[in-house]
Scaffold this active site. Structure first.
Site, PDB file in Angstrom:
ATOM      1  CE  LYS A 152     -10.730  21.343 -13.877  1.00 44.37           C
ATOM      2  NZ  LYS A 152     -10.031  19.975 -12.771  1.00 44.37           N
ATOM      3  CE  LYS A 207     -18.709  24.230 -16.970  1.00 46.05           C
ATOM      4  NZ  LYS A 207     -19.282  23.759 -15.964  1.00 46.05           N
ATOM      5  CG  ASP A 253      -2.229  -0.947   1.173  1.00 46.05           C
ATOM      6  OD1 ASP A 253      -2.433  -1.573  -0.181  1.00 46.05           O
ATOM      7  OD2 ASP A 253      -2.982  -1.108   1.893  1.00 46.05           O
ATOM      8  CB  CYS A 298      10.913  12.185  26.486  1.00 42.89           C
ATOM      9  SG  CYS A 298      10.288  14.130  26.416  1.00 42.89           S
ATOM     10  CD  GLU A 357     -19.688  26.594 -13.859  1.00 42.38           C
ATOM     11  OE1 GLU A 357     -18.977  25.547 -13.806  1.00 42.38           O
ATOM     12  OE2 GLU A 357     -20.596  26.574 -14.689  1.00 42.38           O
ATOM     13  CG  ASP A 389      -1.083   5.057  -0.464  1.00 38.94           C
ATOM     14  OD1 ASP A 389      -1.758   5.004  -1.276  1.00 38.94           O
ATOM     15  OD2 ASP A 389      -1.175   4.712   0.791  1.00 38.94           O
ATOM     16  NE  ARG A 410     -14.883  12.822 -15.481  1.00 40.29           N
ATOM     17  CZ  ARG A 410     -13.935  11.928 -16.253  1.00 40.29           C
ATOM     18  NH1 ARG A 410     -13.303  11.067 -15.830  1.00 40.29           N
ATOM     19  NH2 ARG A 410     -14.070  12.114 -17.550  1.00 40.29           N
ATOM     20  CB  CYS A 441       7.301  11.330  26.406  1.00 36.68           C
ATOM     21  SG  CYS A 441       7.804  11.842  28.003  1.00 36.68           S
TER      22      CYS A 441
HETATM   23  S1  IVH Z   1     -17.634  20.632 -16.120  1.00 36.50           S
HETATM   24  C1  IVH Z   1     -18.227  19.045 -20.113  1.00 36.50           C
HETATM   25  N1  IVH Z   1     -17.498  22.467 -14.356  1.00 36.50           N
HETATM   26  O1  IVH Z   1     -13.037  18.924 -13.748  1.00 36.50           O
HETATM   27  C2  IVH Z   1     -17.538  19.599 -18.917  1.00 36.50           C
HETATM   28  N2  IVH Z   1     -16.109  20.488 -14.204  1.00 36.50           N
HETATM   29  O2  IVH Z   1     -11.641  18.175 -16.179  1.00 36.50           O
HETATM   30  C3  IVH Z   1     -17.538  18.508 -17.548  1.00 36.50           C
HETATM   31  N3  IVH Z   1     -14.629  20.093 -12.395  1.00 36.50           N
HETATM   32  O3  IVH Z   1     -14.228  15.772 -14.113  1.00 36.50           O
HETATM   33  C4  IVH Z   1     -17.169  19.070 -16.412  1.00 36.50           C
HETATM   34  N4  IVH Z   1     -15.229  21.961 -11.350  1.00 36.50           N
HETATM   35  O4  IVH Z   1     -14.199  16.665 -11.719  1.00 36.50           O
HETATM   36  C5  IVH Z   1     -17.024  21.113 -14.819  1.00 36.50           C
HETATM   37  N5  IVH Z   1     -17.045  24.075 -12.599  1.00 36.50           N
HETATM   38  C6  IVH Z   1     -16.871  22.874 -13.153  1.00 36.50           C
HETATM   39  C7  IVH Z   1     -15.681  21.907 -12.410  1.00 36.50           C
HETATM   40  C8  IVH Z   1     -15.481  20.787 -13.054  1.00 36.50           C
HETATM   41  C9  IVH Z   1     -14.463  20.834 -11.216  1.00 36.50           C
HETATM   42  C10 IVH Z   1     -13.936  18.942 -12.414  1.00 36.50           C
HETATM   43  C11 IVH Z   1     -14.773  17.598 -12.643  1.00 36.50           C
HETATM   44  C12 IVH Z   1     -14.490  17.014 -14.048  1.00 36.50           C
HETATM   45  C13 IVH Z   1     -13.145  17.843 -14.404  1.00 36.50           C
HETATM   46  C14 IVH Z   1     -12.856  17.967 -15.802  1.00 36.50           C
END
Ligand code: IVH
Length: 685
Positions: A131, A304, A46, A426, A129, A50, A152, A444
């Site tokens: 991420k 987007k 493990d 200690c 937005e 990791d 996912r 200790c």
């Molecule tokens: S949209 C079709 N919006 O980023 C678009 N993804 O690289 C699908 N994620 O697997 C994703 N914040 O885990 C979208 N505001 C956001 C996000 C976001 C985080 C992650 C998500 C996705 C990965 C894509």
């Protein structure tokens, strides 16, 4: 289990020289990924597994262009296993193409326009937005009820973790009328930095291993076999997209976000409609600076195309939409040198190794030390004095050593061992330091160790315990070093002159401190129990004990077996509590507290009859407690609990997969609470 799968299975570790470094990193990246995801992967321990995951994460952080949502660092969180049922997403969960900077972002905009055959000066409107750095999940709602939830995974197939997702308070069990009959909601499960820090602190106190960062911790929590374990972690959810939907109009991404919010989801409030790519670029720039101020971690922004019909025209290539892009932030990692490894002594006597670092800027702050947690962690990293290491800061999280750059190790650097470094003693009081079987820490054993005393007094006085406002580290050290304080009760015996005689204490501050001490004498039972510093008893356990025993005397006399029957207290914790109260010295110290005037302010929960005259019916499974426990709580609060729903029923508590009682309650118009509401009404699990 150590097998054939060591580092040599997938090629030598590439040397870091400037020319060609990126290519070699790319090779290493590809090799590790292939190795981890290989079905016939030889078994490795493990710890080795990791270590590989961490190295992969480090490579991804220093080379954001490698980032891939299907990477094992994002999809597994821990060793992949067969423990969950597979879940095939009806529509694939797409990943995002990456932009490394503003230039790439503008290139994305140009590509969009080319594909749409638009004039270059005709603006495309975007939604920008944050991420969120968490784990993507999909929630399926049928007829307004949550029926499935999955990770996912690789985008096509994830793991079915419905019961775990149901424990999140920010995931509604039901959608309001007007939501589509079938709808899949997608978003990110994450943990707030403050919640993460608090949870780790508690784990540390309870002698459990701490998590490296909020994302790993969230990943681990979601993949628990027991949903009650998930429920204990402070997970949250931000919704940002839809999968399948049957009905409803969503002509733009903007509309989707507004709808999600109206259905009761948390939608990250920082999204902005950007009339053109300049506005989106400005949004990105602003977050490079401001990301530190957020209470959750983000690893970039997502841009987007807003208009849905344009999205459809753009389509997707190789599982990435052509209408969206992730713009990544510059890395939050730096290299530095370990000057020394020190050993600190904590409240429970645990010896904690700390790397003293050549100060270095990372993620906007200067870092000069990093906790190495315990000997296991030192062994795993194989970190030695003189080593060059990669360190990482994630938000407010304590800096951590990600890996050692072995190529830069000075000749003769020796492996570090805690017992060797402290000579088995200690470092503060010189008593023996031992490692008990089944424990990761050396401790200790000295009863009078001043380091332990300082830490336990600090713990007693802390906000979450007895809360003595203004009594910080420096003051506690002084009163202990001068021999003025040997137990918490001594704090209350010091006079104004005693306090005023300490370094950097003016008369006014001494007066304030006396007032704070006086105020702290009225203490709630859970806080006092927590403040005693019993091993394995964190805030939550202290609350459980207070509720179960209602007073300190009963708790002090409780036997080990009886303790192990209470709530989620296991045998180890029960033994620790019994051991603590069986000790005459501890009992004496507690008595002294009452002699100096401490008073417990605690009303036994049974006196609270908030549901008097009400009849409850329980249906469906609860994740935070058994149905019997829920019934007991309701009865304690004055309610009657019945087995069937009628017009006389006051409230139906509907857990997961409720039966016909739920429908009947709906028909009769009886008030229905979901688990979240129920827990809120009874004052927590
Ligand atoms: S949209 C079709 N919006 O980023 C678009 N993804 O690289 C699908 N994620 O697997 C994703 N914040 O885990 C979208 N505001 C956001 C996000 C976001 C985080 C992650 C998500 C996705 C990965 C894509």
């Amino acid at each position: 289990m150590k097998g054939r799968g060591t580092r040599d299975n997938f090629g030598p570790c590439p040397r870091r020289t400037s020319a060609g470094a990126s290519l070699r990193s790319a090779t290493r990246f590809a090799n590790i990924t292939a190795f981890i995801t290989r079905e016939d992967r030889p078994r490795i321990s493990d710890a080795d597994y990791d270590a590989l995951l961490r190295e992969l994460k480090a490579l991804e952080d220093t080379h954001p262009e490698f980032d891939d949502p299907a990477s094992p660092t994002r999809t597994v969180g821990s060793r992949p296993s067969e423990k969950f049922e597979k879940y095939e997403h009806a529509l694939p969960m797409l990943s995002l193409g990456n932009a490394m900077n503003e230039e790439d972002l503008r290139e994305f905009d140009a590509r969009v326009k080319r594909q749409l055959e638009w004039e270059t000066d005709r603006p495309v409107a975007y939604v920008a937005e944050l991420k969120i750095d968490g784990l993507a999940v999909e929630l399926v709602y049928e007829n307004g009820r949550l029926t499935a939830g999955a990770t996912r995974g690789d985008g096509a197939v994830g793991e079915l973790i419905t019961p775990n997702l149901r424990t999140l308070k920010t995931i509604p069990a039901e959608l309001p009328h007007g939501a589509p009959k079938l709808v899949e909601v997608r978003g990110e499960v994450y943990m707030r930095k403050a919640d993460f820090a608090r949870m780790n602190e508690e784990r540390e106190q309870e002698g459990e291993p701490v998590f490296a960062n909020p994302r790993n911790s969230a990943a681990g929590a979601l993949r628990q076999l027991d949903p009650q374990m998930t429920a204990k972690r402070p997970l949250r959810f931000f919704a940002y997209a839809l999968g399948r939907k049957d009905g409803g109009e969503f002509p733009a991404h903007e509309t989707t976000l507004t709808a999600l919010a109206s259905w009761g989801f948390d939608v990250n409030p920082e999204w902005r409609l950007c009339p053109d790519i300049d506005a989106a670029a400005a949004y990105f720039r602003s977050w490079v600076e401001r990301r530190e101020g957020l209470d959750y971690e983000i690893d970039g922004v997502v841009v987007k195309v807003n208009d849905r019909s344009l999205q459809d025209r753009l389509g997707q290539v190789s599982r990435r939409p052509r209408w969206a892009v992730a713009v990544k932030f510059p890395a939050q990692q730096s290299e530095t040198v370990v000057r020394d490894i020190g050993v600190q002594v904590g409240r429970t006597g645990a010896l904690t190794p700390v790397a003293k670092l050549e100060p270095v800027r990372v993620g906007g702050v200067t870092v000069s030390s990093a906790s190495l947690h315990n000997q296991d962690e030192i062994d795993r990293l194989d970190v030695r004095v003189g080593d060059t290491v990669v360190i990482q800061r994630a938000g407010d999280v304590i800096p951590e050593v990600v890996r050692v750059i072995v190529e830069k190790r000075p000749k003769g650097a020796k492996a570090f061992s805690i017992p060797e470094a402290v000579g088995g003693k200690c470092p503060v009081c010189g008593s023996e330091a031992v490692r008990l079987p089944e424990e990761v820490a050396y401790r200790c054993v000295g009863i009078a160790c001043p380091a332990k005393l300082v830490e336990s007094i600090k713990h007693f006085a802390s906000k979450t315990a007895v809360n003595i406002d203004g009594l910080g580290d420096k003051l506690v050290r002084q009163v202990v070093e001068r021999g003025l304080v040997k137990s918490p009760a001594d704090l209350y015996r010091l006079t104004k002159d005693d306090w005023a005689g300490l370094e950097r204490m003016a008369e006014k501050s001494a007066e304030n401190l006396l007032a704070a001490l006086e105020a702290s004498k009225n203490v709630a039972l859970p806080k006092l129990i927590y403040g005693l510093g019993i091993r394995h008893v964190g805030e939550t356990t202290a609350r459980t004990l207070a509720q179960a025993y209602g007073g300190l005397d009963a708790l002090m006399d409780a036997g080990e077996e009886a303790l192990a029957e209470v709530g989620d207290i296991g045998p180890v914790v029960a033994r620790s509590i019994r051991g603590f109260f069986a000790d005459d010295e501890n009992r004496r110290k507690i008595r002294e507290l009452f002699d100096v005037g401490l008073r417990i302010m605690w009303e036994a929960p049974a006196k609270d009859q908030r549901f008097e005259g009400k009849t409850f019916v329980l249906t469906g499974g609860l994740s935070a407690m058994s149905r019997d426990a829920a019934k007991e709580r309701l009865v304690m609060l004055g309610a009657k609990v019945s087995g069937s729903v009628s017009k006389k029923t006051s409230v139906v508590v509907a857990g997961a997969d409720p039966g016909s009682k739920y429908d009947k309650a709906r028909d009769l118009g009886v008030e229905i609470w979901d688990e979240e509401r129920f827990l809120k009404e009874i004052g927590g699990p």
